[in-house]
Structures are given as structure tokens and as C-alpha cells.
Write a protein that holds these residues in place. Structure first.
Motif, PDB file in Angstrom:
ATOM      1  N   THR A 174       2.728  -0.714   6.666  1.00  0.00           N
ATOM      2  CA  THR A 174       1.379  -1.292   6.704  1.00  0.00           C
ATOM      3  C   THR A 174       1.400  -2.773   7.065  1.00  0.00           C
ATOM      4  N   SER A 175       2.546  -3.299   7.432  1.00  0.00           N
ATOM      5  CA  SER A 175       2.665  -4.716   7.752  1.00  0.00           C
ATOM      6  C   SER A 175       1.758  -5.094   8.913  1.00  0.00           C
ATOM      7  N   PRO A 176       1.070  -6.222   8.831  1.00  0.00           N
ATOM      8  CA  PRO A 176       0.247  -6.679   9.953  1.00  0.00           C
ATOM      9  C   PRO A 176       1.077  -7.323  11.053  1.00  0.00           C
ATOM     10  N   SER A 177       2.410  -7.276  10.942  1.00  0.00           N
ATOM     11  CA  SER A 177       3.293  -7.892  11.940  1.00  0.00           C
ATOM     12  C   SER A 177       3.901  -6.880  12.903  1.00  0.00           C
ATOM     13  N   GLU A 200       3.347  13.509   9.499  1.00  0.00           N
ATOM     14  CA  GLU A 200       3.823  12.781  10.679  1.00  0.00           C
ATOM     15  C   GLU A 200       4.144  11.350  10.261  1.00  0.00           C
ATOM     16  N   TRP A 201       5.342  10.902  10.605  1.00  0.00           N
ATOM     17  CA  TRP A 201       5.768   9.589  10.126  1.00  0.00           C
ATOM     18  C   TRP A 201       6.660   8.916  11.164  1.00  0.00           C
ATOM     19  N   PHE A 202       6.935   7.649  10.928  1.00  0.00           N
ATOM     20  CA  PHE A 202       7.825   6.905  11.814  1.00  0.00           C
ATOM     21  C   PHE A 202       9.214   7.554  11.820  1.00  0.00           C
ATOM     22  N   PHE A 230      -0.326   2.895  12.113  1.00  0.00           N
ATOM     23  CA  PHE A 230      -0.359   1.447  11.955  1.00  0.00           C
ATOM     24  C   PHE A 230      -1.585   0.996  11.149  1.00  0.00           C
ATOM     25  N   ASN A 231      -1.456  -0.180  10.567  1.00  0.00           N
ATOM     26  CA  ASN A 231      -2.531  -0.759   9.762  1.00  0.00           C
ATOM     27  C   ASN A 231      -3.624  -1.312  10.675  1.00  0.00           C
ATOM     28  N   LYS A 249       0.834  -1.196   0.000  1.00  0.00           N
ATOM     29  CA  LYS A 249       0.000   0.000   0.000  1.00  0.00           C
ATOM     30  C   LYS A 249       0.874   1.252   0.000  1.00  0.00           C
ATOM     31  N   GLU A 250       0.511   2.207  -0.836  1.00  0.00           N
ATOM     32  CA  GLU A 250       1.260   3.459  -0.870  1.00  0.00           C
ATOM     33  C   GLU A 250       0.981   4.260   0.402  1.00  0.00           C
ATOM     34  N   VAL A 251       2.013   4.897   0.917  1.00  0.00           N
ATOM     35  CA  VAL A 251       1.881   5.676   2.147  1.00  0.00           C
ATOM     36  C   VAL A 251       2.452   7.075   1.925  1.00  0.00           C
TER      37      VAL A 251
END
Length: 628
Positions: A436-439, A382-384, A483-484, A375-377
């Protein structure tokens, strides 16, 4: 439709047998080598304080960084391998350059000192003779018997969008009629009869011949996607005879009238079902394609690998510099671990340059459009940022969710994550996750959802409290909104059976069970194995497959661990594992009210209750900080 019907008499039966063999294990050599590190001399096993030697692979490292309370193993995968093999057999296999017969270490953590294997000299001598050992035999295991005898329920095919027929399974359900070979006859030619689906388990179906009513005597399991399963009417169109089974042939004199009555209004497979199966098993990846894939020995970087084979969408990748083509890695073509050539350079990821100056004949770069899209972000707002804290699944111990830190921010939304307390000094075990990782999860995710959070190794202030830890380390938590939180309507339920990749040895696919569901996160248990070998995976992971996938694609399925394997885990070892878990778990988790009070003392947070194990779908809930 019934022009293929024929009536005959028959009387045949057949049987098959199989044989098993066992290998003898030779005794270990008596003269164990001595290894040196920074002037210190250690023998195997090492008894000096501060250092330890893995009893499985011979790796030397700092004792505090080793796995379990007794510090006998360098990683959970070595502990697993040791549990499934006797000590002598395991070490001997290493000496001979062979992997253990069950689950071996693939993604191994770098120790804090250089890797020094006690048997390096032996391994170097025998390296060219090393051969890949066959996977565990599946003789005697039957999904049908396993499902029937335990009244298990399998996850439906529609839960696996990446698997064959995952998106076009349709209305296949109980009572659907099909035409199948009639095995209850003695005719010299192959004949067919109509059967109805009694029970579905993934691709597998329990069938009962039409006319047997409530008699289950000749019920049988088969794979619906197999070449011998056809929609009603196929025999008439193909000129094949429909012959009633011998056991019930006497029940009716007019079988054609019986079939017309029974099948009127009944459902069958779509006419193009076999064509759809064939099309869904065509894969764009081909042998000789070049890709960038994670380096299984240094997780922080990628390497060039070549597709050696494709089975059911799973790729056997051989690292380009492997001269004997034994240095390989298995993953699905939709895995987030593989990328097109040039990906690492484009985002600023570490990459191991190949010693090969030019492509080998026949090798070619895989087209970029074949890889899974992320997914494009928008990283402009504001970002990591480096140093932010979060919770993440440990890629080297997939049964745990750990305290983690963002170590580097890459392009296109990718992040390098390190597990607090167990990172290599050179960052060689940092792992790349997409934003966007679900981990990866926001701070507090585990506490909200009643999941055990693994604190940093060596952290003594237990029970672990995030606010205290953030204050002590001078860190901030990554913003929750980054987060996703998407949760698809995946359809999984607790207790469902499936076939799952053992990601610590990804060439193996095992019989498994869904034991917990937290939003889109599934806890996968390998049947017959200890819970510490479970894996947290995403509901859309391409490493999960329906029951019967291995049979359909020709892949070898690993059956549940045998009783003897389970008994090999002695009560003493179980006590040690229990002690280890107590050491890191801390006290019993706080109630919702207690936790809310503590959070309110630290900052303005809105507490939302997490999903229970029975809730498979719905919006994901986290700690959500109030906006000013």
C-alpha cells in the motif's frame, strides 16, 4: 477581561549582534595511494576504461554504473556534496573523517564491484577521531523576512497531521487577537499588549499591535505556539499589566474603552491552547528504546538501533554495535523505516544479527503498538509475484521514479523492490516497500501523469516504451488494482513553503517548496539547490513539517543555499547535467491521443487522464485494465 490594563510611560530599545568565522582548508597530500582490485591497479582518479573512481568519496566501481554522463560520481548524493564543497575541501573532510558541510551521502548504492575507497587507510587511522560536524549556520535567515520579501505562501499546519497541533489547529487565522509581550516600552518589568494576526505562515504569524491601524512599522513575526503567546484575557487572569506601545500611547486617553470596542466580537486563541501545544509535543518514544531500522549501508536488511534522543517526534537512532555512538540514523517515529524488535523475522526480511549477545543496561525493546500501522491486505487471491514490473521511487535518488521489479514477496504485504539496471549482484540495494506504499506505482503511471520515468541504466531503446520492455524481458506488469489509489484531502498547493527533511542526509531539515502535485504525490524542491536534488514524497510523509517547526522544537533549520553556493555550480557542470538528462529522458512525451492508440494496439486498456499540477486532491487515475 481587561482588569490587567495599566498605563505607563516607557523608553527603551535593545539590539544584538553576531559573529561568523571560517575554517582554513589545508592542501591535499601529494602522495595519493594506489588501490588494487582483482589484480588490476588503479590510482586516484582512475583513468582506465571500464572503471571509475568517485571524485567525492573515492569509491571504485564499474564506470557504466556511475552517475552522470562524465561518470565522475558514484551517486547523486556524492554529486550533490561535491557541488556544495570545493573538491579539495570535500576530499580533505573525508580524509579527516568528517562529513561535508552540506549534504552528504547516507543511503549509498553498492557498486557492482566491492567498495574500495582510495583513502581507506587514512580513514581507518583517523576513524576514532571523527566527529560530527555542526549543521550549516542559520544566522541571518528569517522565515518572516523570507515570506514577506517574496510574497510566499506557507502550507497550513493542518496539512501535517503528524506535527504538533496538526489535528487540533482549529480556527486560527487572520484577525485572531492574542496577548503578547510589548517590546515598544522601557518599563523594568515585562508587560503585554494585544496584537492581531495579519498573516499566517505555518506556526509563524505576522502580528500588529492593536491601535496601529494600517501602520506596519512595528509589525513582527512570532511562533503562535511559543510560550509568550496567550489568548485575550490571560493578562487579567494572571495579574499581568496591559500597556499600550509607546509609539501610539498618545492616540487615546481611555485605552480600556478602546480595547472593549475593538475586541467585541473578535476571535482569540482557545483558553487551553498552550495545554494542547504541550500535549501535542509529548512523544511515546524514549531514549534507550531498541528498534529495528533499515541498514543505511545495505538497504535490503535491517539492524538493531537504540533511540539516542527524541526531538519533535524525530528519533536519532544509534546502531547497537556503534562503539563510539557516531554511526547513527535520523527518522520520524512514524517512519516506515523503523519497526519493533522481531519484525524482520516475522515477515521474512533480511536482518543483520548483532554481535552484542545481550541488551545493554537500561536498554529495552520498544512496545510494538507505538509503531505506525500498515493497512492489512489479503494476499490469498491475486497478488504481487516475483518478477512483476512496476514503477517506484528510487530510495537512493528520490528525484526519480524508475522502472523496477518485485524481487521477493514477504509476509504481511511487504515487497522487496529492485531498480532495473542498477541493482547490486547480491541484492544488497533492494528496498522494502509495503504493497500500500504511496511510493510504488503501476506500469504507465509516469506517462499518464507527465512525469519523467527513468529507464533502466544502459537501456538504449529510447524513448522508453513499457510494452516493448515487457516483451523483451518476458515480464508482466503488476496488476493495477493492487496499488494504493487513496488520495486524502491534504490541502497542499503548488508554491507552498514548508520545512522538509533531506532524505539523502536525514539529519538535515531544509527550507523547501512544493513544486508539483500528482494526486497524493508531492515534488519537494530545496530552495537554492538544483532541481535534480528534488524529492518525490507522499503528502502524508512524516518528513514534511510546517514553517516554524524547527523553531518550535529546537531543531536546526538549513537555510536556502547561498548565492555563492549556487554560483559554484559552473555553467560547464550545468551543461553536463543537461546532457545527462537528455541521455535518459528520451524524446518529448507523447500526447494523450498518441499514447492511447499505442496502448490499444497492445491490449484492452481504459485511459484516464492524470491530475494536473494544480489538482491536489481527488481520485488517483492510472492505466486500468478492463476486466473480462
Amino acid at each position: 477581561m481587561f482588569d490587567g490594563y495599566d498605563s505607563c510611560s516607557e523608553d527603551t530599545s535593545s539590539s544584538s549582534s553576531s559573529e561568523e568565522s571560517e575554517e582554513e582548508v589545508a592542501p591535499l597530500p601529494s602522495n595519493l595511494p594506489i588501490i588494487k582490485n582483482n589484480g588490476q591497479v588503479y590510482t586516484y582518479p582512475d583513468g582506465k576504461s571500464g572503471m571509475a573512481t568517485c571524485e567525492m568519496c573515492g569509491m571504485v566501481g564499474v564506470r557504466d554504473a556511475f552517475y552522470s554522463k562524465t561518470k565522475r560520481f558514484c551517486s547523486v548524493s556524492c554529486s550533490r556534496s561535491y557541488s556544495s564543497n570545493s573538491k579539495k575541501a570535500s576530499i580533505l573532510a573525508r580524509l579527516q573523517g568528517k562529513p561535508p558541510t552540506k549534504k552528504a551521502k547516507v543511503l549509498q548504492k553498492q557498486p557492482l564491484v566491492a567498495k574500495l575507497a582510495a583513502y581507506a587507510q587514512y580513514q581507518a587511522t583517523l576513524q576514532n577521531q571523527a566527529k560530527t560536524k555542526a549543521a550549516v549556520s542559520v544566522e541571518g535567515f528569517s522565515w518572516g523576512n523570507y515570506i514577506n520579501s517574496n510574497s510566499f505562501i506557507a502550507a497550513p499546519v493542518t496539512c501535517f497531521k503528524h506535527a504538533p497541533m496538526g489535528t487540533c489547529w482549529g480556527d486560527i487565522s487572520e484577525n485572531v487577537r492574542v496577548e503578547v509581550p510589548n517590546t515598544d516600552c522601557s518599563l523594568p518589568t515585562k508587560v503585554f499588549w494585544i496584537a492581531g494576526i495579519i498573516k499566517l505562515a505555518g506556526y509563524n504569524a505576522l502580528l500588529r499591535y492593536e491601535g496601529f491601524e494600517n501602520d506596519s512599522g512595528l509589525d513582527f513575526w512570532c511562533n503562535i505556539c511559543g510560550s509568550d503567546i496567550h489568548p485575550v484575557g490571560w493578562c487579567a487572569a494572571s495579574g499581568k499589566p496591559l500597556v499600550p506601545p509607546r509609539t501610539i500611547q498618545h492616540k487615546y486617553t481611555n485605552w480600556k474603552a478602546f480595547l472593549v470596542k475593538r475586541l467585541t466580537g473578535a476571535k482569540t486563541l482557545p483558553p487551553d491552547f498552550s495545554q494542547k501545544v504541550s500535549e501535542s509535543m509529548q512523544y511515546p518514544f524514549k531514549p534507550c528504546m531498541r528498534v529495528e531500522v533499515v541498514d543505511k549501508r545495505h538497504l535490503c536488511r535491517t539492524r538493531v538501533a537504540v533511540v539516542e534522543s527524541v526531538i519533535g517526534g524525530r528519533l536519532r537512532l544509534v546502531y547497537e554495535e556503534s562503539e563510539d555512538r557516531t554511526d547513527d540514523f535520523w527518522c520520524h517515529m512514524h517512519s516506515p523505516l523503523i519497526h519493533h524488535i522481531g519484525w524482520s523475522r516475522s515477515i521474512g526480511h533480511r536482518f543483520k544479527r548483532s554481535d552484542i549477545t545481550k541488551k545493554q543496561d537500561g536498554h529495552f525493546d520498544t512496545p510494538p503498538h507505538l509503531f505506525a500501522k500498515v493497512k492489512e491486505v489479503d494476499q490469498s487471491g491475486e497478488w504481487f509475484k516475483e518478477g512483476m514490473k512496476l514503477e517506484a521511487i528510487d530510495p537512493l535518488n528520490l528525484s526519480t521514479i524508475c522502472v523496477a521489479t518485485i524481487r521477493k514477496v514477504l509476509a504481511d504485504g511487504f515487497l522487496m523492490i529492485g531498480i532495473d539496471g542498477s541493482e547490486a549482484a547480491d541484492g544488497s540495494d533492494w528496498f522494502c516497500y509495503h504493497a500500500t506504499s504511496p511510493s510504488i506505482f503501476p506500469v504507465g503511471f509516469c506517462e499518464i501523469n507527465m512525469i519523467e520515468l527513468t529507464p533502466p541504466r544502459g537501456y538504449t531503446k529510447l524513448p522508453f516504451k513499457w510494452f516493448d520492455y515487457l516483451r523483451e524481458t518476458g515480464s508482466i506488469a503488476a496488476p493495477v488494482k493492487l496499488f494504493n489509489k487513496d488520495v486524502p484531502n491534504h490541502g497542499f498547493r503548488v508554491g507552498m513553503k514548508l520545512e522538509a527533511v533531506d532524505l539523502m542526509e536525514p539529519r538535515l531539515i531544509c527550507v523547501a517548496t512544493v513544486t508539483r502535485i500528482i494526486h497524493r504525490l508531492l515534488r519537494i524542491h530545496f530552495d537554492g539547490w538544483e532541481e535534480e536534488y528534488d524529492q518525490w514524497v507522499d503528502c502524508e510523509s512524516p518528513d514534511l513539517y510546517p514553517v516554524g517547526w524547527c523553531q518550535l522544537t529546537g531543531y536546526q533549520l538549513q537555510p536556502p543555499a547561498s548565492q555563492s553556493s549556487r554560483e559554484s555550480q559552473s555553467s560547464s557542470s550545468k551543461q553536463k547535467k543537461k546532457a545527462k538528462s537528455q541521455q535518459y529522458k528520451g524524446h518529448k512525451k507523447m500526447t494523450t491521443l498518441q499514447l492511447k492508440e499505442e496502448l490499444l494496439d497492445g491490449d484492452d486498456y481504459n485511459f484516464l487522464q492524470g491530475a494536473s499540477d494544480q489538482e491536489s486532491n481527488g481520485s488517483a487515475n492510472f492505466y486500468i485494465k478492463q476486466e473480462p
